[in-house]
Design a protein around this motif. Sequence first.
Motif, PDB file in Angstrom:
ATOM      1  N   PRO A  12       5.752  -4.207  12.423  1.00 10.54           N
ATOM      2  CA  PRO A  12       4.387  -4.727  12.383  1.00 10.54           C
ATOM      3  C   PRO A  12       3.953  -5.124  10.972  1.00 10.54           C
ATOM      4  O   PRO A  12       4.514  -4.641   9.989  1.00 10.54           O
ATOM      5  CB  PRO A  12       3.532  -3.565  12.900  1.00 10.54           C
ATOM      6  N   SER A  13       2.957  -5.988  10.911  1.00  7.68           N
ATOM      7  CA  SER A  13       2.421  -6.464   9.638  1.00  7.68           C
ATOM      8  C   SER A  13       1.936  -5.292   8.782  1.00  7.68           C
ATOM      9  O   SER A  13       1.329  -4.357   9.298  1.00  7.68           O
ATOM     10  CB  SER A  13       1.271  -7.430   9.923  1.00  7.68           C
ATOM     11  N   GLY A  14       2.218  -5.359   7.506  1.00  8.74           N
ATOM     12  CA  GLY A  14       1.790  -4.303   6.600  1.00  8.74           C
ATOM     13  C   GLY A  14       2.701  -3.090   6.600  1.00  8.74           C
ATOM     14  O   GLY A  14       2.425  -2.095   5.932  1.00  8.74           O
ATOM     15  N   GLY A  15       3.797  -3.179   7.312  1.00  4.26           N
ATOM     16  CA  GLY A  15       4.711  -2.037   7.424  1.00  4.26           C
ATOM     17  C   GLY A  15       5.553  -1.802   6.180  1.00  4.26           C
ATOM     18  O   GLY A  15       6.195  -0.762   6.035  1.00  4.26           O
ATOM     19  N   GLY A  16       5.608  -2.805   5.290  1.00  6.78           N
ATOM     20  CA  GLY A  16       6.355  -2.635   4.040  1.00  6.78           C
ATOM     21  C   GLY A  16       7.657  -3.423   3.995  1.00  6.78           C
ATOM     22  O   GLY A  16       8.470  -3.218   3.100  1.00  6.78           O
ATOM     23  N   LYS A  17       7.838  -4.363   4.925  1.00  9.89           N
ATOM     24  CA  LYS A  17       9.092  -5.124   4.978  1.00  9.89           C
ATOM     25  C   LYS A  17       9.268  -5.985   3.729  1.00  9.89           C
ATOM     26  O   LYS A  17      10.335  -5.985   3.108  1.00  9.89           O
ATOM     27  CB  LYS A  17       9.112  -6.030   6.230  1.00  9.89           C
ATOM     28  N   SER A  18       8.227  -6.710   3.373  1.00  8.92           N
ATOM     29  CA  SER A  18       8.327  -7.560   2.180  1.00  8.92           C
ATOM     30  C   SER A  18       8.546  -6.711   0.941  1.00  8.92           C
ATOM     31  O   SER A  18       9.354  -7.052   0.071  1.00  8.92           O
ATOM     32  CB  SER A  18       7.050  -8.378   1.985  1.00  8.92           C
ATOM     33  N   THR A  19       7.826  -5.622   0.851  1.00  8.84           N
ATOM     34  CA  THR A  19       7.950  -4.749  -0.313  1.00  8.84           C
ATOM     35  C   THR A  19       9.380  -4.236  -0.426  1.00  8.84           C
ATOM     36  O   THR A  19       9.953  -4.193  -1.524  1.00  8.84           O
ATOM     37  CB  THR A  19       6.954  -3.576  -0.204  1.00  8.84           C
ATOM     38  N   LEU A  20       9.979  -3.874   0.702  1.00  8.22           N
ATOM     39  CA  LEU A  20      11.369  -3.405   0.700  1.00  8.22           C
ATOM     40  C   LEU A  20      12.297  -4.488   0.149  1.00  8.22           C
ATOM     41  O   LEU A  20      13.117  -4.258  -0.739  1.00  8.22           O
ATOM     42  CB  LEU A  20      11.782  -3.034   2.128  1.00  8.22           C
ATOM     43  N   HIS A  49       4.358   3.293  -4.203  1.00  8.38           N
ATOM     44  CA  HIS A  49       2.926   3.316  -3.863  1.00  8.38           C
ATOM     45  C   HIS A  49       2.253   2.059  -4.385  1.00  8.38           C
ATOM     46  O   HIS A  49       2.622   1.536  -5.429  1.00  8.38           O
ATOM     47  CB  HIS A  49       2.224   4.511  -4.516  1.00  8.38           C
ATOM     48  N   PHE A  50       1.269   1.570  -3.636  1.00  5.23           N
ATOM     49  CA  PHE A  50       0.289   0.628  -4.201  1.00  5.23           C
ATOM     50  C   PHE A  50      -0.998   1.414  -4.285  1.00  5.23           C
ATOM     51  O   PHE A  50      -1.711   1.541  -3.297  1.00  5.23           O
ATOM     52  CB  PHE A  50       0.097  -0.587  -3.286  1.00  5.23           C
ATOM     53  N   GLY A  51      -1.282   1.983  -5.428  1.00  7.87           N
ATOM     54  CA  GLY A  51      -2.449   2.859  -5.537  1.00  7.87           C
ATOM     55  C   GLY A  51      -2.273   4.046  -4.605  1.00  7.87           C
ATOM     56  O   GLY A  51      -1.300   4.786  -4.708  1.00  7.87           O
ATOM     57  N   GLU A  52      -3.205   4.194  -3.667  1.00  9.96           N
ATOM     58  CA  GLU A  52      -3.158   5.304  -2.722  1.00  9.96           C
ATOM     59  C   GLU A  52      -2.131   5.078  -1.623  1.00  9.96           C
ATOM     60  O   GLU A  52      -1.606   6.001  -1.024  1.00  9.96           O
ATOM     61  CB  GLU A  52      -4.543   5.486  -2.063  1.00  9.96           C
ATOM     62  N   LEU A  53      -1.871   3.784  -1.367  1.00 13.27           N
ATOM     63  CA  LEU A  53      -1.034   3.423  -0.218  1.00 13.27           C
ATOM     64  C   LEU A  53       0.442   3.711  -0.481  1.00 13.27           C
ATOM     65  O   LEU A  53       1.014   3.212  -1.432  1.00 13.27           O
ATOM     66  CB  LEU A  53      -1.247   1.935   0.077  1.00 13.27           C
ATOM     67  N   HIS A  54       1.032   4.500   0.385  1.00 13.94           N
ATOM     68  CA  HIS A  54       2.448   4.850   0.250  1.00 13.94           C
ATOM     69  C   HIS A  54       3.266   3.823   1.047  1.00 13.94           C
ATOM     70  O   HIS A  54       3.592   4.049   2.202  1.00 13.94           O
ATOM     71  CB  HIS A  54       2.653   6.274   0.794  1.00 13.94           C
ATOM     72  N   VAL A  55       3.600   2.662   0.430  1.00 10.19           N
ATOM     73  CA  VAL A  55       4.216   1.565   1.183  1.00 10.19           C
ATOM     74  C   VAL A  55       5.669   1.798   1.546  1.00 10.19           C
ATOM     75  O   VAL A  55       6.127   1.317   2.578  1.00 10.19           O
ATOM     76  CB  VAL A  55       4.169   0.205   0.455  1.00 10.19           C
ATOM     77  N   LEU A  56       6.416   2.470   0.674  1.00  7.45           N
ATOM     78  CA  LEU A  56       7.800   2.799   1.009  1.00  7.45           C
ATOM     79  C   LEU A  56       7.926   4.319   0.956  1.00  7.45           C
ATOM     80  O   LEU A  56       7.731   4.925  -0.101  1.00  7.45           O
ATOM     81  CB  LEU A  56       8.789   2.146   0.036  1.00  7.45           C
ATOM     82  N   ASP A  62      12.785 -13.310   3.234  1.00  5.51           N
ATOM     83  CA  ASP A  62      11.525 -12.704   3.658  1.00  5.51           C
ATOM     84  C   ASP A  62      10.761 -13.676   4.557  1.00  5.51           C
ATOM     85  O   ASP A  62      10.126 -14.596   4.075  1.00  5.51           O
ATOM     86  CB  ASP A  62      10.677 -12.311   2.442  1.00  5.51           C
ATOM     87  N   GLU A  63      10.850 -13.459   5.843  1.00  2.00           N
ATOM     88  CA  GLU A  63      10.215 -14.326   6.839  1.00  2.00           C
ATOM     89  C   GLU A  63      10.424 -15.807   6.521  1.00  2.00           C
ATOM     90  O   GLU A  63       9.462 -16.549   6.324  1.00  2.00           O
ATOM     91  CB  GLU A  63       8.718 -14.004   6.936  1.00  2.00           C
ATOM     92  N   PRO A  64      11.679 -16.238   6.484  1.00  2.00           N
ATOM     93  CA  PRO A  64      11.973 -17.605   6.044  1.00  2.00           C
ATOM     94  C   PRO A  64      11.448 -18.684   6.980  1.00  2.00           C
ATOM     95  O   PRO A  64      11.326 -19.831   6.576  1.00  2.00           O
ATOM     96  CB  PRO A  64      13.507 -17.639   5.993  1.00  2.00           C
TER      97      PRO A  64
HETATM   98  N1  LIG Z   1       0.676  -6.326  -4.751  1.00  4.15           N
HETATM   99  C1  LIG Z   1       0.099  -5.478  -3.871  1.00  4.15           C
HETATM  100  N2  LIG Z   1      -0.920  -4.688  -4.269  1.00  4.15           N
HETATM  101  C2  LIG Z   1      -1.501  -3.824  -3.401  1.00  4.15           C
HETATM  102  N3  LIG Z   1      -1.134  -3.672  -2.127  1.00  4.15           N
HETATM  103  C3  LIG Z   1      -0.120  -4.429  -1.671  1.00  4.15           C
HETATM  104  C4  LIG Z   1       0.551  -5.371  -2.516  1.00  4.15           C
HETATM  105  N4  LIG Z   1       1.510  -5.986  -1.803  1.00  4.15           N
HETATM  106  C5  LIG Z   1       1.453  -5.455  -0.572  1.00  4.15           C
HETATM  107  N5  LIG Z   1       0.479  -4.517  -0.477  1.00  4.15           N
HETATM  108  C6  LIG Z   1       0.168  -3.694   0.706  1.00  4.15           C
HETATM  109  O1  LIG Z   1       1.320  -2.974   1.040  1.00  4.15           O
HETATM  110  C7  LIG Z   1       1.472  -2.914   2.444  1.00  4.15           C
HETATM  111  C8  LIG Z   1       2.849  -3.416   2.824  1.00  4.15           C
HETATM  112  O2  LIG Z   1       2.919  -4.785   2.523  1.00  4.15           O
HETATM  113  P1  LIG Z   1       4.167  -5.691   2.876  1.00  4.15           P
HETATM  114  O3  LIG Z   1       3.830  -7.045   2.401  1.00  4.15           O
HETATM  115  O4  LIG Z   1       5.386  -5.061   2.365  1.00  4.15           O
HETATM  116  O5  LIG Z   1       4.172  -5.639   4.451  1.00  4.15           O
HETATM  117  P2  LIG Z   1       5.002  -6.506   5.480  1.00  4.15           P
HETATM  118  O6  LIG Z   1       5.680  -5.543   6.368  1.00  4.15           O
HETATM  119  O7  LIG Z   1       5.837  -7.483   4.762  1.00  4.15           O
HETATM  120  O8  LIG Z   1       3.872  -7.245   6.288  1.00  4.15           O
HETATM  121  P3  LIG Z   1       3.824  -8.744   6.857  1.00  4.15           P
HETATM  122  O9  LIG Z   1       4.545  -8.736   8.161  1.00  4.15           O
HETATM  123  O10 LIG Z   1       2.365  -9.007   7.041  1.00  4.15           O
HETATM  124  O11 LIG Z   1       4.446  -9.646   5.863  1.00  4.15           O
HETATM  125  C9  LIG Z   1       0.340  -3.712   3.047  1.00  4.15           C
HETATM  126  O12 LIG Z   1      -0.660  -2.814   3.480  1.00  4.15           O
HETATM  127  C10 LIG Z   1      -0.156  -4.546   1.914  1.00  4.15           C
HETATM  128  O13 LIG Z   1      -1.540  -4.757   2.029  1.00  4.15           O
END
Ligand SMILES: Nc1ncnc2c1ncn2[C@@H]1O[C@H](COP(=O)(O)OP(=O)(O)OP(=O)(O)O)[C@@H](O)[C@H]1O
Lengths: 268, 227
Positions: free
Chosen positions: A61-69, A36-43, A187-189
Amino acid sequence: MTDSGVGPELSKDDSGAQDDIPGGGPLVVLENVNKHFGELHVLQNINLTIHRGEVVVVIGPSGGGKSTLCRSINRLEPIDDGTIMVDGKKLPEEGKDLARLRADVGMVFQSFNLFAHKTILENVTLGPIKVRKLGKQEAEKNAMELLERVGIANQAQKYPAQLSGGQQQRAAIARALAMKPKVMLFDEPTSALDPEMVKEVLDVMTSLAHDGMTMIVVTHEMGFARRAAQKVVFMADGQIVEESTPDEFFTNARTERAKDFLSKILTH
Amino acid sequence: MDVLFDFTPVFDNMGDILQAFWAVIRLTVTTGILSLILGTILAGMRVAPVRIFRGAGTLYVNVFRNTPLTLILAFCALGLSDTLHISLSTQSTVNFYWLAVFGLAAYTAAFICEALRSGINTVPLGQAEAARAVGLTFFQSLRLVILPQAFRSVIAPLGSIFIAMTKNTTVVIVASYVESAYIMRQLFEEEGATIPMFLAFAIGFMIITLPMGFFFGWLAKRLAVSR
Ligand SMILES: Nc1ncnc2c1ncn2[C@@H]1O[C@H](COP(=O)(O)OP(=O)(O)OP(=O)(O)O)[C@@H](O)[C@H]1O
Ligand SMILES: [Mg+2]
């Protein structure tokens, strides 16, 4: 250590192989991973297995959590629960063990992140000297071979700011390879690169893939996915929505979410 | 009027004056090195992942940055030495000298820490992430990647801090007897406070601090990190 190779031995027999287990056993295993990032359930309850020698493209799509993964796999981002195993070992907490694990997981960032105060050669030798405890001479010899391989050996003495984006990204790949990692994360090289530089970076990545490197690549480059990947993982809203072969995914996506996404990236 | 502009006392006491400035230079170098080391450690603490270290660093900076130097030095001289009998040497002047050095270094370190911390903030987050991704520990990342870049971006403000520190050596008179301000006061008392005498000391300090300023300016340009 006589081989100057950059990873596991060539383990694939056929780059066009369609089976799920190319060559080796599981190398990176994620089980019920939540973050989670706060309320947001990213993974959300992520389960994913990457086998030795496998190339997996993560798309979505953007914000889907790929970078976080990607970042959670070498613990640049801590996870809330679940397990992540790399080569049979659970990710350690912060500390020396974690540093050692990170050394086995190469990472290439969208914005290159080369050390700005060091030359390209120093960038590539820093990890081997300080983490792998290699002698300076040996580290430099290996580094020059890698720079040769990514085609920028003649830039070795320059500073990152003096290089083009494509050259910087290739240097960053060489820096990661210098640690002889078991798996490479990208990550998106290519998304920060001018169009004419995308190819040179993708070429390096493709050749790595063909040499048997295990790779997890976040990218929207379909050509690369088709050429080099065995598996495409489609991620949206923190979930793995679809997992299939590149051909199947791009021509015949199963879910509405994926079809919708593909129609958007294909039309522009 | 004649006495006021009479330069002979300056030349008559040249030996004392030079000795005084030699003391300033020694004090500046010793204190400079000590405060740089302490300030760097403090800056490292303030960005450490461990909360206790961050808290301790913050507390230190807030205490020392907000306490007048004279109080710190008086505390070193009177509190540490006279009351607590903490002694660094059997010779009382040497003892006072070192207490003064530590007092001034402790004070200056707080400012160096803050300058460095602002320098650390100019280093893009990606640098630290790349360092960690390569497998460097927190300490290695700080020492090999973050601090070298942070230092380069704050050389100019560090220069100002060192110049202020050089001038602060005069305040050390509270705790020490070997320093130019003390000799200055002695000379003023013996020779009368003449303008030439003031000028001699003012120019003396400028001879030390102006080149310092130029040096740091030059260094800042030379070592700038291009991104
Ligand atoms: N350090 C952080 N603190 C709070 N929220 C975050 C943080 N990093 C990412 N997020 C949120 O987590 C969600 C997933 O982010 P992430 O960067 O993993 O997405 P992504 O799939 O890589 O998107 P993109 O294609 O834009 O790179 C997004 O809504 C983003 O705003
Ligand atoms: Mg991303």
